[in-house]
Design a protein around this motif. Structure first.
Motif, short mmCIF file in Angstrom:
data_model
loop_
_atom_site.label_atom_id
_atom_site.label_comp_id
_atom_site.label_asym_id
_atom_site.label_seq_id
_atom_site.Cartn_x
_atom_site.Cartn_y
_atom_site.Cartn_z
N ILE A 1 0.84 -1.21 0.00
CA ILE A 1 0.00 0.00 0.00
C ILE A 1 0.87 1.25 0.00
O ILE A 1 0.60 2.21 -0.72
N ASN A 2 1.95 1.24 0.80
CA ASN A 2 2.86 2.40 0.81
C ASN A 2 3.48 2.63 -0.57
O ASN A 2 3.65 3.77 -1.00
N ARG A 3 3.82 1.54 -1.27
CA ARG A 3 4.37 1.68 -2.64
C ARG A 3 3.33 2.32 -3.55
O ARG A 3 3.66 3.19 -4.35
N GLN A 4 2.08 1.88 -3.45
CA GLN A 4 1.02 2.46 -4.28
C GLN A 4 0.83 3.93 -3.97
O GLN A 4 0.63 4.75 -4.88
N LEU A 5 0.87 4.29 -2.70
CA LEU A 5 0.68 5.69 -2.32
C LEU A 5 1.83 6.56 -2.82
O LEU A 5 1.62 7.71 -3.22
N ARG A 6 3.05 6.05 -2.83
CA ARG A 6 4.19 6.82 -3.35
C ARG A 6 4.13 6.94 -4.87
O ARG A 6 4.62 7.90 -5.44
N HIS A 7 3.54 5.94 -5.52
CA HIS A 7 3.54 5.90 -6.98
C HIS A 7 2.57 6.90 -7.60
O HIS A 7 2.79 7.39 -8.69
N GLY A 8 1.49 7.21 -6.93
CA GLY A 8 0.50 8.13 -7.47
C GLY A 8 -0.88 7.50 -7.49
O GLY A 8 -1.02 6.29 -7.69
N TYR A 9 -1.89 8.32 -7.28
CA TYR A 9 -3.24 7.79 -7.17
C TYR A 9 -4.23 8.92 -7.32
O TYR A 9 -3.89 10.09 -7.27
N PRO B 1 -7.68 10.92 -5.82
CA PRO B 1 -8.06 11.23 -4.43
C PRO B 1 -8.91 10.16 -3.76
O PRO B 1 -8.67 9.79 -2.62
N ALA B 2 -9.92 9.63 -4.45
CA ALA B 2 -10.79 8.62 -3.84
C ALA B 2 -10.01 7.34 -3.56
O ALA B 2 -10.19 6.69 -2.52
N THR B 3 -9.14 6.96 -4.48
CA THR B 3 -8.32 5.77 -4.29
C THR B 3 -7.38 5.96 -3.12
O THR B 3 -7.15 5.03 -2.34
N GLY B 4 -6.84 7.16 -2.97
CA GLY B 4 -5.93 7.44 -1.86
C GLY B 4 -6.61 7.26 -0.52
O GLY B 4 -6.02 6.72 0.42
N GLU B 5 -7.87 7.70 -0.41
CA GLU B 5 -8.61 7.54 0.85
C GLU B 5 -8.80 6.05 1.17
O GLU B 5 -8.63 5.63 2.31
N LYS B 6 -9.14 5.26 0.15
CA LYS B 6 -9.34 3.83 0.37
C LYS B 6 -8.02 3.16 0.78
O LYS B 6 -8.01 2.32 1.69
N LEU B 7 -6.93 3.53 0.11
CA LEU B 7 -5.63 2.93 0.44
C LEU B 7 -5.20 3.28 1.86
O LEU B 7 -4.72 2.42 2.60
N ARG B 8 -5.38 4.54 2.25
CA ARG B 8 -5.00 4.94 3.61
C ARG B 8 -5.86 4.20 4.65
O ARG B 8 -5.37 3.82 5.71
N HIS B 9 -7.15 4.00 4.36
CA HIS B 9 -8.02 3.27 5.27
C HIS B 9 -7.55 1.82 5.42
O HIS B 9 -7.45 1.30 6.54
#
Length: 137
Positions: free
Chosen positions: A105-113, A115-123
């Motif tokens: 998940i951290n790799r995905q967040l660093r790679h780019g996303y 806004p809605a996807t970012g909220e789901k990933l952080r959750h």
């Protein structure tokens, strides 16, 4: 043979010019750094710069990669746990998988996303981290 002395003087002059820098202040107040002396309308100061070369270092040739499975020590420990306590071995495996999910998940967040996807990933990351805090050592 007569052509070599002027050539040597040319190289000596360029090597000396590479270590001299002129700081020039123009009449309108602009600051300028040059390799040649300042013009007549500008105030100038010669600065000497020491040429300290550190040398060339080759790039590392061996690329270190992370192992795909759990560390070797954890594998040995898990094998002994499986013989003694199968429930502990399963829990260790679950913890290892959760840590891997958090890394992904951290790799995905660093790679780019988006806004809605970012909220789901952080959750999802929060849920996995809570599990790790509660059940893993």
């Amino acid at each position: 043979m007569a052509a070599f002395p002027p050539l040597i003087l040319l190289f000596a002059a360029t090597a000396d010019a590479a270590t001299s820098v002129y700081r020039c202040v123009a009449s309108n107040g602009n600051l300028e750094f040059r390799q040649t002396p300042c013009t007549s309308g500008a105030e100038g100061q010669e600065m000497r710069i020491e040429d300290r070369r550190t040398g060339w270092k080759p790039a590392r040739t061996k690329i270190e990669r992370k192992p795909k499975g759990p560390p070797a020590a954890a594998t040995r420990k898990r094998k002994t746990e499986k013989r003694n306590h199968p429930a502990l071995a399963r829990q260790a495996e679950k913890c290892w998988k959760r840590r891997r999910l958090v890394e992904a998940i951290n790799r995905q967040l660093r790679h780019g996303y988006k806004p809605a996807t970012g909220e789901k990933l952080r959750h999802k990351r929060r849920v996995h981290e809570d599990y790790i805090r509660r059940f893993c050592k």
